[in-house]
Design a protein around this motif. Structure first.
Motif, short mmCIF file in Angstrom:
data_model
loop_
_atom_site.label_atom_id
_atom_site.label_comp_id
_atom_site.label_asym_id
_atom_site.label_seq_id
_atom_site.Cartn_x
_atom_site.Cartn_y
_atom_site.Cartn_z
N VAL A 120 -6.05 -10.86 -0.68
CA VAL A 120 -7.32 -11.55 -0.40
C VAL A 120 -7.59 -12.69 -1.39
O VAL A 120 -8.66 -13.27 -1.40
CB VAL A 120 -8.51 -10.56 -0.39
N GLN B 64 5.64 -1.26 -9.35
CA GLN B 64 4.70 -1.51 -8.26
C GLN B 64 4.44 -3.01 -8.10
O GLN B 64 4.21 -3.71 -9.07
CB GLN B 64 3.37 -0.81 -8.53
N SER C 83 -8.17 -12.81 -4.55
CA SER C 83 -9.34 -12.64 -5.41
C SER C 83 -9.08 -13.19 -6.82
O SER C 83 -10.01 -13.51 -7.53
CB SER C 83 -9.76 -11.18 -5.47
N TRP C 84 -7.82 -13.27 -7.19
CA TRP C 84 -7.51 -13.74 -8.54
C TRP C 84 -7.28 -15.25 -8.63
O TRP C 84 -7.08 -15.78 -9.72
CB TRP C 84 -6.30 -12.98 -9.09
N ARG D 291 2.43 -9.99 -8.44
CA ARG D 291 2.90 -9.62 -9.77
C ARG D 291 3.45 -8.21 -9.71
O ARG D 291 3.19 -7.46 -8.77
CB ARG D 291 1.76 -9.73 -10.79
N VAL D 292 4.20 -7.85 -10.71
CA VAL D 292 4.81 -6.52 -10.68
C VAL D 292 4.49 -5.79 -11.97
O VAL D 292 4.46 -6.40 -13.05
CB VAL D 292 6.33 -6.62 -10.43
N SER D 293 4.20 -4.51 -11.85
CA SER D 293 3.92 -3.71 -13.02
C SER D 293 5.24 -3.37 -13.73
O SER D 293 6.18 -2.89 -13.10
CB SER D 293 3.21 -2.42 -12.61
N LEU E 204 -1.27 -4.40 -16.14
CA LEU E 204 -1.61 -5.03 -14.86
C LEU E 204 -2.38 -4.12 -13.90
O LEU E 204 -3.30 -4.56 -13.23
CB LEU E 204 -0.31 -5.51 -14.20
N CYS E 205 -1.99 -2.88 -13.83
CA CYS E 205 -2.57 -1.97 -12.83
C CYS E 205 -3.65 -1.07 -13.42
O CYS E 205 -3.97 -0.02 -12.84
CB CYS E 205 -1.48 -1.12 -12.19
N HIS F 286 0.81 -1.22 0.00
CA HIS F 286 0.00 0.00 0.00
C HIS F 286 0.84 1.27 0.00
O HIS F 286 0.35 2.33 0.35
CB HIS F 286 -0.95 0.02 1.21
N ARG F 287 2.12 1.16 -0.34
CA ARG F 287 2.90 2.39 -0.39
C ARG F 287 4.14 2.24 -1.26
O ARG F 287 4.61 1.14 -1.53
CB ARG F 287 3.27 2.88 1.00
N LYS G 240 -4.48 3.72 -0.39
CA LYS G 240 -3.63 2.86 0.44
C LYS G 240 -4.42 1.65 0.94
O LYS G 240 -4.30 1.23 2.08
CB LYS G 240 -3.09 3.66 1.63
N VAL H 118 1.92 -5.83 -7.12
CA VAL H 118 0.48 -6.03 -7.00
C VAL H 118 0.30 -7.35 -6.25
O VAL H 118 0.52 -8.42 -6.80
CB VAL H 118 -0.19 -6.08 -8.38
N VAL H 119 -0.03 -7.24 -4.99
CA VAL H 119 -0.09 -8.42 -4.12
C VAL H 119 -1.55 -8.71 -3.82
O VAL H 119 -2.25 -7.88 -3.23
CB VAL H 119 0.68 -8.17 -2.81
N ASP H 120 -1.99 -9.88 -4.21
CA ASP H 120 -3.40 -10.23 -4.04
C ASP H 120 -3.63 -10.81 -2.64
O ASP H 120 -3.79 -12.01 -2.48
CB ASP H 120 -3.80 -11.22 -5.14
N PRO I 202 -6.37 -6.10 -7.20
CA PRO I 202 -5.79 -5.70 -5.91
C PRO I 202 -5.52 -4.20 -5.82
O PRO I 202 -5.37 -3.67 -4.72
CB PRO I 202 -4.48 -6.49 -5.87
N VAL I 203 -5.48 -3.51 -6.95
CA VAL I 203 -5.14 -2.08 -6.89
C VAL I 203 -6.19 -1.15 -7.48
O VAL I 203 -6.05 0.07 -7.38
CB VAL I 203 -3.78 -1.82 -7.61
#
Lengths: 325, 325
Positions: free
Chosen positions: A282, A276, A284-285, A266-268, B264-265, A155-156, B150, A278-280, B157-158
């Motif tokens: 929850v 960035q 959801s994917w 995953r990473v952008s 991705l994002c 988240h940051r 955040k 991107v960590v799931d 996820p984002v």
């Protein structure tokens, strides 16, 4: 006792220095070699700084120079944060003979081959070397025991609102590294936890007062860091990202179990979000788990472990009794 | 009194927002609709229904049928096939065409006096900007529901739905750097949980308005439980209306917002809070983002405005701890 076999992959850097020194002082860790990468500073600087740390600690290991540029060819010098030489301007000697002729990528692969399932990589900089090793010989890299990596954030960010410096510097390499995350446990220590573990003026002053020569050197080293945190974020103290990564590798209980997420990551690698993670969290994917991501940290415990590893039981009792962070 | 335009895609929570606005003292001069949660024709019927329930005669204008670039993805999985839990309401009123012109004309006639409350995809506003940016610069204020700074998204996820469904519109909106923009996204709306206890309370209130609120939230409750094991439903949009009624409900911070339009994002709001105030580069301060919310205050406004005849019951339920525990 068989010691844990550690390879550092790093771009020292003040906070790298703290982390490497902690591992060198940790009785059950054997630092086999230090691989360098461009990141905080250019590759010549980070390699020299690694040599300085080996010399300072009088440690028996070699330094292996690695990738001088990232796969995605960005470049950003963190000079302002880490001081012009990357170690806060502290004057340290070094011994050129500790620099190996072998390239870091080859060293990683040879060492893993010779010790399958036993090598732990602690990656404190951009992960270019690890990615190059995976590209060169993925089967060998799947025999790494575990990777502890400082980077990313859920988240940051710090270099952009959403991206952390190490991962932003070589997002492509991050993508490649996590591609083996289904075979090798990869623990990501990101900004969510590092920023929750600030070394305050009280902590650092205690270190200077009670840490002997090493404590003084480490205190001096963070000078520019503290200045930069005050200027930009109005902390009186600093976040030593890489150190948390090493302390977590030493004792995972600094990050409480209930705050650890086994997730798809995953990473952008494109656009304004480049770098960035991107960590799931929850799930959801419903994608395969390829990362272990702590989101909580016991910041007091973290500092206690650090002081104990560096300065011994007696000093940490003093810290517990008299110092409030 | 400031003239307010609601730009919506009803949708369950949009309908509650319209109901709240229409029952309040706010001066709602028109409602514009875009395709989002449901396509624009169904959305317009739903907007009219909410107004008829509130007993108000406010014009409804149809706007964009599709996102600017992306293929359109509705949210009927969350809101039901008709956007209102499958109630398939019939309405007496009819919607007009010409949402974009209505927005521009209203601002032209009332420069610096019009507030736009944007609760759906930003397609209509992006089209208005494209058509006449000079007029749009004379808007008095814009409050937007969308994004996530955040906290994890709801489409990835984002990414949050309103920005995700038309990221190009959202990007264009923020790049236009219009005056006085405040955004409230998932960081604050996740707290706005309309619980089954509240729903049952509303049902006991009785009457047409209560029955409507009860009926349209059924699908939402089922979805939230099925999807994420949240008991109750998150009603994002009324929060923005409540903020226009009582600004102390949320705390907003200056920031730059940009929106990712690829890969991705896609649809992510990239929110930078540390932009220096004198920065005039690519990422100026172009909005305020709400990061704190007083949910009790919100529900006070929500229930007391929609059910003025049941204020005593609501207070009693609160006191007994039956709601807002």
């Amino acid at each position: 006792m068989d010691k844990r076999k550690i390879i550092f992959d790093t771009d020292p850097g003040i906070d790298d220095a703290y982390g490497i020194i902690a591992a060198m002082k940790q009785p059950d860790m054997d630092v086999l070699g230090i691989c360098t990468v461009a990141g905080n500073k250019g590759i010549e600087f980070t390699t020299t700084n690694a040599l300085k740390l080996v010399h300072l600690m009088d440690y028996d290991c070699m330094v292996y120079k690695g990738a001088g540029e990232s796969m995605l060819k960005v470049s950003e010098d963190a000079g302002a944060t880490h001081g012009a030489d990357g170690l806060g301007g502290v004057k340290l000697d070094y011994d050129e003979s500790k620099l190996s002729d072998m390239h870091a990528v080859d060293y990683i692969l040879e060492t893993v081959k010779a010790n399958p399932g036993e090598i732990e990589i602690i990656a404190l900089g951009p992960v270019t070397n690890i990615a190059l090793a995976i590209e060169k010989d993925p089967e060998t890299m799947k025999k790494v025991k575990v990777i502890w990596t400082m980077g990313g954030g859920v988240h940051r960010g710090n270099i952009t609102p959403v991206a952390e410096f190490n991962y932003w510097y070589d997002a492509k390499a991050v993508e490649i590294m996590f591609s083996i995350g289904t075979d090798v446990p990869i623990h990501m220590i990101g900004l969510d936890v590092t920023h929750a573990s600030v070394f305050t003026g009280n902590d650092l002053t205690f270190m200077k007062l009670e840490g002997g020569k090493l404590g003084e050197i480490l205190f001096e080293m963070v000078g520019p860091y503290i200045e930069s945190y005050w200027k930009h974020s109005r902390y009186t103290g600093c976040v030593i990202h890489d150190l948390l990564t090493v302390i977590y590798a030493i004792d995972q209980s600094v990050c409480p179990e209930e705050g650890i997420y086994h997730s798809n990551l995953r990473v952008s690698t494109k656009g304004i979000t480049i770098g960035q993670t991107v960590v799931d969290l929850v799930n959801s994917w419903k994608l395969p788990v390829n990362s272990i991501v702590p989101m909580k940290v016991d910041s007091r415990k973290y500092k206690e472990i650090f002081f104990e590893v560096l300065f011994g039981k007696e000093k940490v009792e003093l810290y517990k009794k008299h110092v409030k962070s | 009194m400031k003239k307010i335009i609601l730009d919506v895609d009803p949708g369950i929570d949009d309908s509650l927002a319209i109901l709240l606005a229409a029952k309040s003292d706010l001066n709602i001069v028109g409602i514009t609709v875009a395709s989002g949660n449901v396509e624009v024709n169904q959305g317009s019927i739903n907007a009219i229904k909410a107004l008829e329930i509130a007993g108000r005669d406010i014009p409804v204008y149809k706007g964009a049928e599709l996102p600017l670039v992306r293929d359109y993805v509705d949210a009927t999985d969350t809101h039901g096939p008709d956007g209102l839990s499958g109630m398939n309401y019939k309405v007496k009123g009819k919607a007009n065409d010409g949402a974009i012109d209505f927005i521009l004309d209203t601002i032209k006639e009332n420069p610096n006096e019009v507030t736009i409350c944007a609760l759906g995809p930003l397609t209509n506003l992006a089209l208005a900007i494209e058509k006449d940016i000079e007029t749009m610069r004379k808007v008095g204020r814009i409050v937007v529901m969308g994004g996530a700074a955040k906290i994890h998204g709801n489409c990835s996820p984002v990414a949050e739905y309103n920005f995700w469904v038309d990221p190009h519109a959202a990007k264009r909106f923020f790049k236009a750097n219009l005056p006085n923009v405040t955004v409230a996204g998932l960081d604050v709306t996740y707290d706005i949980l309309f619980s089954p206890n509240m729903r049952e309370m509303v049902k006991q209130f009785g009457g047409e308005v209560a029955q409507y609120v009860y009926d349209i939230t059924q699908f939402y409750v089922d979805f939230h439980w099925e999807q994420e094991r949240t008991l109750g439903c998150i009603i994002n949009d009324p929060l923005l209306v409540s903020y226009l009624i009582d600004e102390s409900i949320m705390k907003a911070y200056p920031c730059n917002i940009d929106v990712e339009t690829e890969d991705l994002c896609i649809g992510e709001s990239v929110v930078g809070f540390d932009v220096p105030s004198d920065f005039d580069g690519d990422y100026p301060i172009n909005a305020k983002m709400c990061m704190e919310v007083d949910k009790v205050k919100f529900f006070d406004v929500f229930f007391k405005t929609i059910f003025p005849e049941h204020v005593a019951d609501y207070e009693l339920m609160k006191k007994k701890g039956y709601i807002l525990k």
